[in-house]
Design a protein around this motif. Structure first.
Motif, short mmCIF file in Angstrom:
data_model
loop_
_atom_site.label_atom_id
_atom_site.label_comp_id
_atom_site.label_asym_id
_atom_site.label_seq_id
_atom_site.Cartn_x
_atom_site.Cartn_y
_atom_site.Cartn_z
N VAL A 1 0.78 -1.13 0.09
CA VAL A 1 0.18 0.00 -0.14
C VAL A 1 0.85 1.26 0.06
N ASN A 2 1.96 1.35 0.66
CA ASN A 2 2.74 2.39 0.91
C ASN A 2 3.49 2.79 -0.44
N LEU A 3 3.96 1.75 -0.96
CA LEU A 3 4.80 1.60 -2.46
C LEU A 3 3.86 1.94 -3.51
N GLN A 4 2.80 1.51 -3.39
CA GLN A 4 1.69 1.99 -4.55
C GLN A 4 1.14 3.36 -4.16
N GLU A 5 1.00 3.85 -3.10
CA GLU A 5 0.48 5.09 -2.94
C GLU A 5 1.27 6.17 -3.16
N ASN A 6 2.65 5.98 -3.24
CA ASN A 6 3.84 6.76 -3.67
C ASN A 6 4.10 6.64 -5.28
N GLY A 7 3.35 5.93 -5.87
CA GLY A 7 3.53 5.49 -7.16
C GLY A 7 4.96 4.91 -7.68
N CYS A 8 5.17 3.93 -6.75
CA CYS A 8 6.49 3.12 -7.09
C CYS A 8 5.91 1.72 -7.63
N SER A 9 6.67 1.38 -8.61
CA SER A 9 6.51 0.00 -9.07
C SER A 9 6.81 -1.15 -8.09
N VAL A 10 5.95 -2.15 -8.38
CA VAL A 10 5.93 -3.36 -7.36
C VAL A 10 6.13 -4.37 -8.16
N GLU A 11 6.58 -4.34 -9.49
CA GLU A 11 6.84 -5.66 -10.39
C GLU A 11 7.86 -6.66 -9.90
N ASP A 12 8.80 -5.96 -9.29
CA ASP A 12 9.91 -6.84 -8.83
C ASP A 12 9.48 -7.65 -7.45
N LEU A 13 8.52 -7.42 -6.75
CA LEU A 13 7.87 -8.16 -5.70
C LEU A 13 7.12 -9.07 -6.17
N TYR A 14 6.40 -9.04 -7.26
CA TYR A 14 5.23 -9.88 -7.66
C TYR A 14 5.64 -11.55 -7.79
N PRO A 15 6.77 -11.64 -8.55
CA PRO A 15 7.22 -12.93 -8.72
C PRO A 15 7.17 -13.82 -7.52
N THR A 16 7.80 -13.18 -6.32
CA THR A 16 8.06 -14.01 -4.97
C THR A 16 6.79 -13.82 -4.17
N LEU A 17 6.14 -12.72 -4.12
CA LEU A 17 4.95 -12.57 -3.11
C LEU A 17 3.77 -12.66 -3.58
N LEU A 18 3.20 -12.82 -4.77
CA LEU A 18 2.05 -12.61 -5.39
C LEU A 18 1.57 -14.33 -5.24
N PRO A 19 2.30 -15.34 -5.33
CA PRO A 19 1.89 -16.72 -5.25
C PRO A 19 1.58 -16.97 -3.63
N ARG A 20 2.21 -16.32 -3.00
CA ARG A 20 2.26 -16.49 -1.28
C ARG A 20 0.79 -15.78 -0.93
N MET A 21 0.73 -14.53 -1.49
CA MET A 21 -0.56 -13.83 -1.15
C MET A 21 -1.76 -14.52 -1.63
N CYS A 22 -1.52 -15.14 -2.82
CA CYS A 22 -3.02 -15.72 -3.44
C CYS A 22 -3.22 -16.97 -2.75
N LEU A 23 -2.23 -17.79 -2.18
CA LEU A 23 -2.46 -18.93 -1.39
C LEU A 23 -3.06 -18.70 0.02
N ASN A 24 -2.64 -17.63 0.60
CA ASN A 24 -3.00 -17.36 1.83
C ASN A 24 -4.54 -16.93 2.03
N ARG A 25 -5.28 -16.82 0.91
CA ARG A 25 -6.69 -16.57 0.72
C ARG A 25 -7.38 -17.86 1.14
N PHE A 26 -6.62 -18.95 1.11
CA PHE A 26 -7.20 -20.41 1.46
C PHE A 26 -6.92 -20.79 2.73
N TYR A 27 -5.96 -20.26 3.25
CA TYR A 27 -5.30 -20.63 4.52
C TYR A 27 -6.35 -20.92 5.52
N LEU A 28 -6.35 -21.93 6.17
CA LEU A 28 -7.38 -22.40 7.21
C LEU A 28 -7.53 -21.32 8.48
#
Length: 815
Positions: A386-413
C-alpha cells in the motif's frame, strides 16, 4: 489477573489471592472510587486518579526495590497508564488547534493504530484512540500538564528498569507504555533524551540476547530461579496475611499468585528478545519519521531484525521482528516531503536496503508454519504494498515472489489470515488479480506444487483449493487465459495425486475436487491420468468421512461432463456394484454398538494430540487414515459407507444427466433406466440390522430434494414420489430411528411438498401419514429460522457454541 478493561484490572488487585500488600489494596480501592466518580468530569478527581496511579507505580522506579515485590501492581499500573495516555492523546487530537496544549501534541507521523502485538487475531482496519478499554473520561486540561509530565518521567524510569523483567506480561506492558508516553509529549530536549536512552538500551539488549542465544540449561536455570523467587515472594506475601490465615504456607501461597517464570517449552527461553522487538516497534510508532531521521537504519540493526524475522526458532520473536519492520516502513515513507527525505534511499527504490530485507522476510513469513507469524507477515505485506503504490512506485519486482504467497493465503485454514489476505488482495491488486496471476503463472504454479508437499497439513489443503481456483478461473472457456494452464497441468495433477494419499482427510477431499475441476476444464490434457484418477475417486467414494464421499461424487460428476458417454458407462457399472453394499454390513444391535463405543479398553493408553495446533502433525502418506491427528487410527471401511457414497453419486447423475442441457445428448438418462435405479436405492435403504442404518437414510433424505429438482416437477411427482413415500413416513414414525434421520426426513417431506405442491403431496398420503405430516409441519414452524433478532431489532451475534439466541442475555449485558 484480568486485563480486559481498566476497572477489571484494578479490581484484580483487590481480589488477588493471597492478598497483596495492604497499601496496594488501599490504592486499588481509591482508584476504583475515582473511576466511579469520573463521570462528573471533575478535574480534581482526574488529578487525584493520576496521583494515586503514580503512587502505585512509584516503588518500581526505585533502584532499591527488591525483586520479591509482586509483579501484579506493576502490570496493572502500566496497563492503566497506557489507557490514560491514549485517551489523553485522542482528546488532544480532537480538540481545536487553538486550545491544544504543547504538552499533548502527538508526534508527527505516528501510525493510525497501535503496534500489532495481538498474535493471530485480525488487526483492526482503523483505530479509534478515543475508544479505550472501558475507561471513563479522566482528561486533564492545560493547567494540569505537570501530572502528565510527572507520569511520563516515572514511566520512563520504570521502562528502563523493567525492560527485561522476568514476568513476560510486565515486559509486554512496558513495550505498550513506551509507545504511549512517548507519543503524548512535546519535543523538548528531555523527551529526546528519553527516546535516545530507550533506543540505546533496546539495541544493546537485543544484541546481547542474540549473542548469548538461549542457554542450554535454560529450563533448569529458570526453574531454579523461579523456585528461589517463590520462597522469597511467599515470605514477603505471608507478612500481609491476616492472623486467621497465618496457617498458609509458602507452597500454598504460590498456588494462588505466581508469575510464569520457568514455564518453558521447546520454543521458549529467549527471555526478553520478543518484547524488546515489540518495544522497539512501539518506539518507532511513537516517533514516526523522526526515528528514521534521528537514528537511521544501520545495516547491523537491519541484519539482526532480518535474522529474527526469518531464521529465529521462536515464532513470537519472528512475529515481533516483523512488527518492527512494519513500523520502519511507515516511518520511512513518512519522511517523504520533509527536509530530510530518506524514503527513496531506504525503501522506494527497488535496490533500497529496507525494501530488500522486507521482501526476503515476507518470502518466508507468508509461508510460515505458524498462523501467528503468517498473520504478522500478512500485515507487513499489506503495509509494504500500500505504501509503495500510494507513492507511485512499481512493485513488479515483488510480484514473482510474493504474489503466489498472497494468493494462497486466501485459502489458509486460520480464519484471521484468510479474511485479512482476502482484503489485502483487493487492496493491492484491485481488479487486476486474474491478469497478474496469468502473467506470473509459472511462479504461481511452482509455489502451489511446492506447498502441496508442505509439512503442514492445512497448507497442503490450501494448496489444493488454490489449484482448484486456477482450474475454475483460467479454465473457463470464456477467458482469454484458457490456453496458459495446460503447460503446467502435468505437475499440478501429479501434486494432487500425491495428496490423495494424505492422512489428513480435508487434504484428500480438496485434492479430489481439484482434479475433477481440472478434468472438466481441460479434458484432453488430463486424459492420460484418467485411469489413475478413476481409481482415486472410487476409493474416496467409499471413504470413512462423509464429506469425502460426497466430494468424490462431485468430482466424478465433473469428469462425467468432461468425458461424456464413455465415462457414463463406467459410472453406471460402479453404481450397480456398490449400491447393495449396505446389505452386507455385519449385523449389530444398538446396545452392542454402544458397548463397543464406550469400551474403556478402546480408549486407554492412547497418545493425545492437540486438534487446535497447526503444527505439522499429519503425515503426507498413508491413504485410509482417519481422524485429525497423527494418532495411528486406521479403521477399515464399512460396507454401508459404499452405499452412502452411492447416494451422492446418484444425486450427481440426476443433476448432470436429467437436466435440460443433457436431454437429447449421450448423457441423458431416461426413466426406464432411472426408475429401477431409484427403486433399488429405496429398497437398500430399508436395511435396519446395524446402528448406522439411520445415518444412511438421513443421507438419502438430504439428497432426495436435489434429485427431485434435477428430474423435474412433472416427472418426479408422476413416477418417483411414491417410490420413497412409505419409507420416508416409516422413518418419521419410527421410535428407534435417530433424531438426525427423523429431522432429515421431516425436512425432506416439507421440501418435496413445496416442490410438487402441498395439495398434490397430501393427496398421496394415507390418513395416518397425513397426521404425521401435519405434526411435522407444526414442529418445523416452531423451529427458529434465520438469525435471531433481539428486542431492539438488531441481529444477534453469531455464536459457534449454540443455536441463535443462546447468547442474547450476554449480548444485552454488554450493551
Amino acid at each position: 489477573m484480568d486485563f480486559s478493561s481498566v476497572p477489571r484490572s484494578i479490581e484484580s488487585l483487590r481480589r488477588r489471592q493471597p492478598p497483596l500488600d495492604n497499601a496496594v489494596v488501599k490504592l486499588a480501592e481509591q482508584l476504583q472510587s475515582e473511576l466511579i466518580d469520573s463521570a462528573s468530569s471533575d478535574q480534581a478527581n482526574a488529578v487525584s486518579f493520576y496521583n494515586h496511579l503514580m503512587e502505585l507505580l512509584a516503588p518500581f522506579a526505585n533502584s532499591n526495590a527488591s525483586k520479591t515485590v509482586r509483579w501484579e501492581p506493576l502490570a496493572v499500573g502500566l496497563f492503566v497508564a497506557t489507557q490514560l495516555l491514549q485517551q489523553q492523546q485522542a482528546a488532544a487530537a480532537q480538540a481545536p488547534s487553538t486550545t491544544t496544549t504543547p504538552t499533548t501534541t502527538t508526534t508527527a507521523g505516528s501510525s493510525t493504530r497501535p503496534v500489532y502485538m495481538e498474535g493471530p487475531r485480525v488487526p483492526e482496519e482503523t483505530f479509534d484512540a478515543s475508544n479505550t478499554t472501558c475507561l471513563p473520561p479522566l482528561l486533564l486540561d492545560g493547567s494540569d500538564k505537570t501530572c502528565i509530565a510527572s507520569l511520563q518521567e516515572l514511566l520512563h524510569a520504570i521502562a528502563l528498569r523493567h525492560m527485561e523483567h522476568l514476568e513476560p506480561r510486565v515486559r509486554t506492558y512496558v513495550a505498550k507504555v513506551v509507545g504511549a508516553y512517548l507519543q503524548v509529549t512535546n519535543a523538548s530536549n528531555k523527551v529526546q533524551d528519553m527516546q535516545r536512552e530507550i533506543h540505546e538500551q533496546l539495541l544493546s539488549s537485543i544484541t546481547k540476547h542474540l549473542e548469548e542465544g538461549r542457554p542450554e540449561n535454560a529450563a533448569a536455570t529458570a526453574a531454579a530461579d523461579a523456585k528461589e523467587e517463590t520462597k522469597e515472594t511467599a515470605a514477603v506475601g505471608l507478612q500481609h496475611l491476616d492472623q486467621e490465615d497465618s496457617h498458609l504456607t509458602a507452597q500454598k501461597y504460590l498456588q494462588y499468585s505466581r508469575d510464569s517464570t520457568g514455564a518453558l517449552d521447546d520454543t521458549t527461553g529467549w527471555r526478553a528478545l520478543e518484547t524488546n522487538w515489540q518495544c522497539l516497534a512501539a518506539l518507532v510508532s511513537a516517533m514516526g519519521p523522526v526515528y528514521v531521521q534521528q537514528f537511521g537504519l544501520p545495516q547491523v540493526v537491519l541484519t539482526n531484525c532480518e535474522y529474527c524475522a526469518v531464521t529465529h526458532k521462536n515464532r513470537h520473536v519472528r512475529a515481533a521482528a516483523m512488527a518492527v519492520l512494519e513500523q520502519w516502513v511507515v516511518a520511512t515513507v513518512a519522511t517523504k516531503g520533509t527536509s530530510k527525505d530518506l524514503s527513496q534511499e531506504l525503501l522506494l527504490e527497488q535496490t533500497a536496503p529496507l525494501r530488500k530485507i522486507v521482501a526476503a522476510v515476507l518470502k518466508t513469513g507468508l509461508a510460515d508454519n505458524w498462523s501467528q507469524v503468517r498473520m504478522a507477515a500478512s500485515v507487513l505485506c499489506r503495509v509494504l504494498f500500500v505504501n509503495l503504490q500510494e507513492n507511485g512506485c512499481s512493485v513488479e519486482d515483488l510480484y514473482p515472489t510474493l504474489l503466489p504467497r498472497m494468493c494462497l493465503n486466501r485459502f489458509y485454514l486460520a480464519q484471521g489470515v484468510k479474511l485479512y489476505s482476502h482484503q489485502s488482495w483487493k487492496l493491492v491488486v484491485k481488479d487486476q488479480g486474474l491478469d497478474l496471476v496469468a502473467k506470473y503463472l509459472p511462479a504461481v504454479c511452482r509455489y502451489y506444487v511446492q506447498m502441496a508437499d508442505a509439512d503442514n497439513h492445512v497448507v497442503r489443503e490450501g494448496a489444493c483449493q488454490a489449484i482448484a481456483e486456477l482450474a475454475t478461473k483460467l479454465g473457463s472457456s470464456s477467458t482469454e487465459y484458457h490456453d496458459l494452464l495446460p503447460g503446467h497441468l502435468e505437475m499440478l495433477i501429479q501434486a494432487l495425486l500425491m495428496c490423495f494419499h494424505d492422512e489428513s482427510w480435508p487434504v484428500r477431499d480438496e485434492a479430489c475436487l481439484a482434479c475433477g475441476l481440472l478434468c472438466k476444464a481441460y479434458p484432453d490434457e488430463c486424459r492420460p491420468e484418467l485411469n489413475v484418477l478413476w481409481e482415486r475417486w472410487t476409493e474416496q467414494l467409499t471413504d470413512q468421512i462423509w464429506s469425502v464421499r460426497e466430494d468424490a461424487a462431485v468430482a466424478l460428476g465433473d469428469a462425467l461432463e468432461a468425458y461424456g458417454e464413455e465415462f457414463l458407462v463406467k459410472v453406471r457399472e460402479l453404481v450397480k456394484k456398490i449400491m447393495p453394499a449396505a446389505k452386507d454390513q455385519p449385523a449389530m444391535s444398538q446396545d452392542a454398538y454402544k458397548a463397543h463405543v464406550n469400551d474403556v479398553e478402546q480408549h486407554t493408553d492412547s497418545q493425545l494430540y492437540s486438534c487446535g495446533s497447526l503444527a505439522p502433525k499429519l503425515r503426507k502418506g498413508g491413504a485410509g487414515r482417519i481422524g485429525c491427528s497423527n494418532c495411528g487410527i486406521d479403521r477399515p471401511k464399512a460396507p454401508w459407507e459404499a452405499t452412502d457414497g452411492c447416494i451422492y453419486l446418484i444425486r450427481e447423475l440426476c443433476i448432470r444427466c436429467c437436466s435440460d442441457e443433457a436431454i437429447g445428448t449421450a448423457l441423458e438418462i431416461k426413466d426406464d433406466e432411472l426408475l429401477p435405479l431409484l427403486q433399488e436405492l429405496a429398497d437398500v435403504c430399508r436395511v435396519s440390522h446395524f446402528p448406522q442404518a439411520s445415518e444412511l437414510r438421513a443421507t438419502l433424505w438430504r439428497q432426495l430434494p436435489s434429485m427431485a429438482h434435477a428430474i423435474g416437477k412433472n416427472r418426479f411427482k408422476k413416477l418417483y414420489l411414491d417410490v420413497f413415500m412409505e419409507l420416508m413416513f416409516s422413518n418419521l414414525e419410527s421410535k428407534s430411528a435417530s433424531q438426525l434421520s427423523i429431522h432429515a426426513a421431516g425436512q425432506c417431506a416439507e421440501d418435496l411438498a413445496q416442490f410438487v405442491g402441498p395439495s398434490i403431496f397430501r393427496a398421496r398420503l394415507e390418513d395416518y401419514q397425513q397426521e404425521t405430516f401435519d405434526k411435522v409441519l407444526r414442529e418445523r414452524q416452531l423451529m427458529p429460522k434465520g438469525p435471531a433478532v433481539l428486542a431492539d431489532g438488531t441481529i444477534a451475534p453469531f455464536s459457534p457454541y449454540g443455536p441463535p439466541g443462546l447468547l442474547d442475555s450476554v449480548h444485552a449485558v454488554s450493551q
